[in-house]
Scaffold this motif. Structure first.
Motif, short mmCIF file in Angstrom:
data_model
loop_
_atom_site.label_atom_id
_atom_site.label_comp_id
_atom_site.label_asym_id
_atom_site.label_seq_id
_atom_site.Cartn_x
_atom_site.Cartn_y
_atom_site.Cartn_z
N LEU A 232 0.77 -1.23 -0.03
CA LEU A 232 0.08 0.16 0.16
C LEU A 232 0.89 1.25 0.05
O LEU A 232 1.86 1.21 0.37
N LYS A 233 0.27 2.26 -0.68
CA LYS A 233 0.89 3.58 -0.67
C LYS A 233 1.14 4.19 0.75
O LYS A 233 2.01 4.98 0.97
N TYR A 234 -0.21 4.16 1.43
CA TYR A 234 -0.33 4.64 2.66
C TYR A 234 -0.80 3.72 3.72
O TYR A 234 -2.01 3.78 4.27
N PRO A 235 0.15 2.83 3.84
CA PRO A 235 -0.74 1.89 5.03
C PRO A 235 -0.84 2.40 6.25
O PRO A 235 -1.81 1.86 6.99
N HIS A 236 -0.19 3.33 6.73
CA HIS A 236 -0.41 3.82 7.92
C HIS A 236 -1.70 4.48 8.17
O HIS A 236 -2.39 4.74 9.25
N ILE A 237 -2.25 4.89 6.96
CA ILE A 237 -3.68 5.43 6.90
C ILE A 237 -4.62 4.56 7.15
O ILE A 237 -5.59 4.78 7.92
N ILE A 238 -4.44 3.38 6.55
CA ILE A 238 -5.51 2.24 6.51
C ILE A 238 -5.41 1.79 8.10
O ILE A 238 -6.78 1.64 8.60
N ILE A 239 -4.29 1.61 8.86
CA ILE A 239 -4.19 1.28 10.10
C ILE A 239 -4.82 2.25 11.04
O ILE A 239 -5.69 1.89 11.89
N GLY A 240 -4.58 3.39 10.67
CA GLY A 240 -4.99 4.71 11.56
C GLY A 240 -6.36 4.63 11.36
O GLY A 240 -7.12 4.90 12.40
N MET A 241 -6.97 4.54 10.33
CA MET A 241 -8.56 4.59 10.20
C MET A 241 -9.07 3.23 11.06
O MET A 241 -10.32 3.44 11.65
N PHE A 242 -8.72 2.04 11.10
CA PHE A 242 -9.08 1.18 11.86
C PHE A 242 -9.33 1.41 13.21
O PHE A 242 -10.34 1.41 13.84
N VAL A 243 -8.36 2.15 13.97
CA VAL A 243 -8.32 2.58 15.18
C VAL A 243 -9.17 3.52 15.44
O VAL A 243 -9.89 3.55 16.54
N THR A 244 -9.06 4.53 14.37
CA THR A 244 -10.38 5.73 14.66
C THR A 244 -11.59 5.24 14.66
O THR A 244 -12.37 5.68 15.32
N THR A 245 -11.67 4.17 13.92
CA THR A 245 -13.17 3.83 13.74
C THR A 245 -13.64 3.10 15.15
O THR A 245 -14.63 2.99 15.76
N MET A 246 -12.75 2.36 15.81
CA MET A 246 -12.88 1.96 17.10
C MET A 246 -13.14 3.05 18.01
O MET A 246 -14.21 2.73 18.82
N ILE A 247 -12.25 3.85 18.05
CA ILE A 247 -12.38 4.80 19.18
C ILE A 247 -13.90 5.66 18.74
O ILE A 247 -14.46 6.16 19.96
N ILE A 248 -14.05 6.11 17.71
CA ILE A 248 -15.41 6.64 17.30
C ILE A 248 -16.47 6.01 17.90
O ILE A 248 -17.57 6.45 18.32
N GLN A 249 -16.49 4.54 17.55
CA GLN A 249 -17.69 3.94 18.08
C GLN A 249 -17.78 3.55 19.45
O GLN A 249 -18.81 3.67 20.45
N ALA A 250 -16.68 3.57 20.20
CA ALA A 250 -16.57 3.26 21.36
C ALA A 250 -17.02 4.65 22.18
O ALA A 250 -17.80 4.75 23.25
N SER A 251 -16.68 5.95 21.55
CA SER A 251 -17.12 6.96 22.12
C SER A 251 -18.89 7.18 22.07
O SER A 251 -19.41 7.78 22.90
N ASN A 252 -19.20 6.84 20.98
CA ASN A 252 -20.83 6.89 20.76
C ASN A 252 -21.47 5.90 21.58
O ASN A 252 -22.39 6.39 22.20
N TYR A 253 -20.83 4.76 21.77
CA TYR A 253 -21.71 3.63 22.49
C TYR A 253 -21.47 3.70 23.97
O TYR A 253 -22.00 3.22 24.83
N SER A 254 -20.49 4.64 24.51
CA SER A 254 -20.08 4.85 25.84
C SER A 254 -21.47 5.44 26.59
O SER A 254 -21.49 5.25 27.76
N ILE A 255 -22.19 6.43 25.80
CA ILE A 255 -23.16 7.01 26.26
C ILE A 255 -24.50 6.25 26.28
O ILE A 255 -25.34 6.24 27.30
N SER A 256 -24.38 4.98 25.60
CA SER A 256 -25.69 4.32 25.54
C SER A 256 -26.21 3.54 26.82
O SER A 256 -27.43 3.58 27.20
N PRO A 257 -25.22 3.03 27.86
CA PRO A 257 -25.94 2.38 28.92
C PRO A 257 -26.44 3.48 29.86
O PRO A 257 -27.40 3.23 30.85
#
Length: 424
Positions: A232-257
């Motif tokens: 990949l030309k920008y592998p760090h971007i792909i990996i970075g977006m994986f982690v970003t997705t996880m943190i975004i979802q954790a942020s959104n769902y932390s409010i749910s309970p």
């Protein structure tokens, strides 16, 4: 089942070609329209039952409060845990067999499994079906992969932004609709309705989704993910977006309970707390529905990574005040602004993955991203419950803001080279 679906798809080929020749809408836009509805229904299928899941479990046996909380947590998390495990497998199969076939597998499987949840007689059957629901995951990741490869590259940000509103809106509007249906018709009927609508998604996908830009990659020819990332030309971007997705979802769902409990506290325990909680939970979906396509188009013009960073800054600014609101109307306004920030986050992540992933591995990359998304879905409620138990409801919003800050610096680092390239 895969062979049966392939045969059914071939049987309607002539009808599909007739329809294709007589429509003025570009084929990728037709795909987008159908997949938006599919994503909306899948999002609802994962969230429709959240307002009454504990109440439904309570009708399936005699439980103490501790046992009820335990089984409710297991039933909620089971689906996402399985999704995180099996998504990469479905991604590899998508790259060798096609994304449409995976869409058919997921929609048909979920239609049967979710419909069956209305017939369970004990909590073990329900948890088993919730786990099986996770096995039949992959509709959203494959919808993203299909649009990423079929839409013109210049419009990929806008297309994926529009597509993401389906999942986000379904997820956020599902609890309100589920609560209303359960209140009127009982706890079992929402499962039957959702199963029927997902069966409709299956037939719409079968007849109206066309996958043209797909070259099968035989399983033996698929390179390992490690080797793939090395090309990949920008592998760090792909990996970075994986982690970003996880943190975004954790942020959104932390409010749910704690959201409904926080609303009850603001209303001093009086009034229609359940209804107001459902409205407050659904408000962000309205904002996301309106704003996401516009942010996607803006990202295509000025740089997707810039919109993502701006969205994270805005999210931090709207999470902090939620810890100090004095009434439910203030909370509702801030939750609407959360929806605006959401529109600038996940759609931009999807667009970056689409722009910097090779076509022959798009399915696997989006499936890995779904695994990280599911891990965030599991982590978020655990964070919210732990923080609220130790420091109170308002502190959850502060801890979520802290997660957003961490995510901002993570994205800033992972997109550094990309921003430098765009400035040249």
């Amino acid at each position: 089942m895969l062979g049966l679906l392939t045969g059914g798809s071939n049987m309607i080929k002539e009808g599909v070609m007739f329809h294709q020749n007589h429509t003025k809408r570009p084929e990728w836009q037709q795909n987008l329209f159908v997949l938006w509805f599919g994503n909306f229904m899948v999002g609802m299928g994962f969230s429709l039952f959240m307002p009454f899941m504990s109440l439904y479990i309570d009708t399936l046996g005699h439980f103490t409060n501790l046992e009820l909380n335990f089984w409710s947590g297991i039933a909620f998390s089971a689906t996402f845990l399985v999704v995180a495990i099996v998504s990469p497998m479905w991604g590899r199969l998508a790259d060798s067999k096609g994304r449409k076939l995976m869409l058919l597998r997921a929609s048909l499987g979920m239609a049967i499994v979710i419909g069956s949840m209305g017939f369970v007689t004990n909590v073990y059957e329900l948890v088993g079906l919730r786990m099986l629901q996770g096995v039949f995951s992959g509709y959203i990741s494959n919808a993203n992969a299909l649009i990423a490869t079929e839409a013109p590259r210049a419009k990929s940000g806008q297309a994926l932004g529009t597509l993401t509103t389906g999942n986000v809106s379904g997820t956020l509007l599902g609890p309100l609709l589920g609560g209303v249906i359960a209140d009127i018709f009982g706890y079992r009927i929402p499962f039957f309705i959702t199963g029927t609508l997902l069966m409709l998604v299956f037939f719409l996908t079968l007849f109206f989704i066309h996958e043209r830009n797909f070259t099968p990659i035989p399983k033996q020819a698929q390179v390992s993910m490690r080797k793939l990332f090395s090309t990949l030309k920008y592998p760090h971007i792909i990996i970075g977006m994986f982690v970003t997705t996880m943190i975004i979802q954790a942020s959104n769902y932390s409010i749910s309970p704690i959201l409904s409990l926080y609303v009850r506290q603001l209303m001093h325990g009086s009034g229609r707390v359940a209804l107001v909680s459902g409205i407050v939970a659904s408000i962000p979906g309205i904002a996301t529905l309106v704003a996401a396509p516009r942010f996607g188009a803006l990202g295509d013009r000025i740089g997707t990574e810039r919109v993502l960073l701006a969205g994270l800054v805005f999210a931090m600014l709207v999470y902090i005040p939620q810890a100090f609101v004095q009434n439910v109307w203030q909370l509702g306004i801030l939750r609407f602004l959360v929806g605006v920030s959401d529109a600038a986050l996940l759609p931009q992540v999807q667009a970056l993955l689409a722009k910097y992933s090779p076509a022959q591995a798009t399915g696997r990359i989006f499936s890995y991203n779904q695994s990280f998304q599911s891990m965030g879905n599991v982590m978020g409620p655990l964070i919210g419950s732990s923080v609220s138990g130790a420091f109170g409801y308002g502190s959850v919003f502060l801890s979520t803001a802290l997660l957003v800050v961490v995510n901002f610096f993570w994205v800033l680092s992972s997109t550094k080279r990309l921003r430098a390239t765009h400035q040249k």
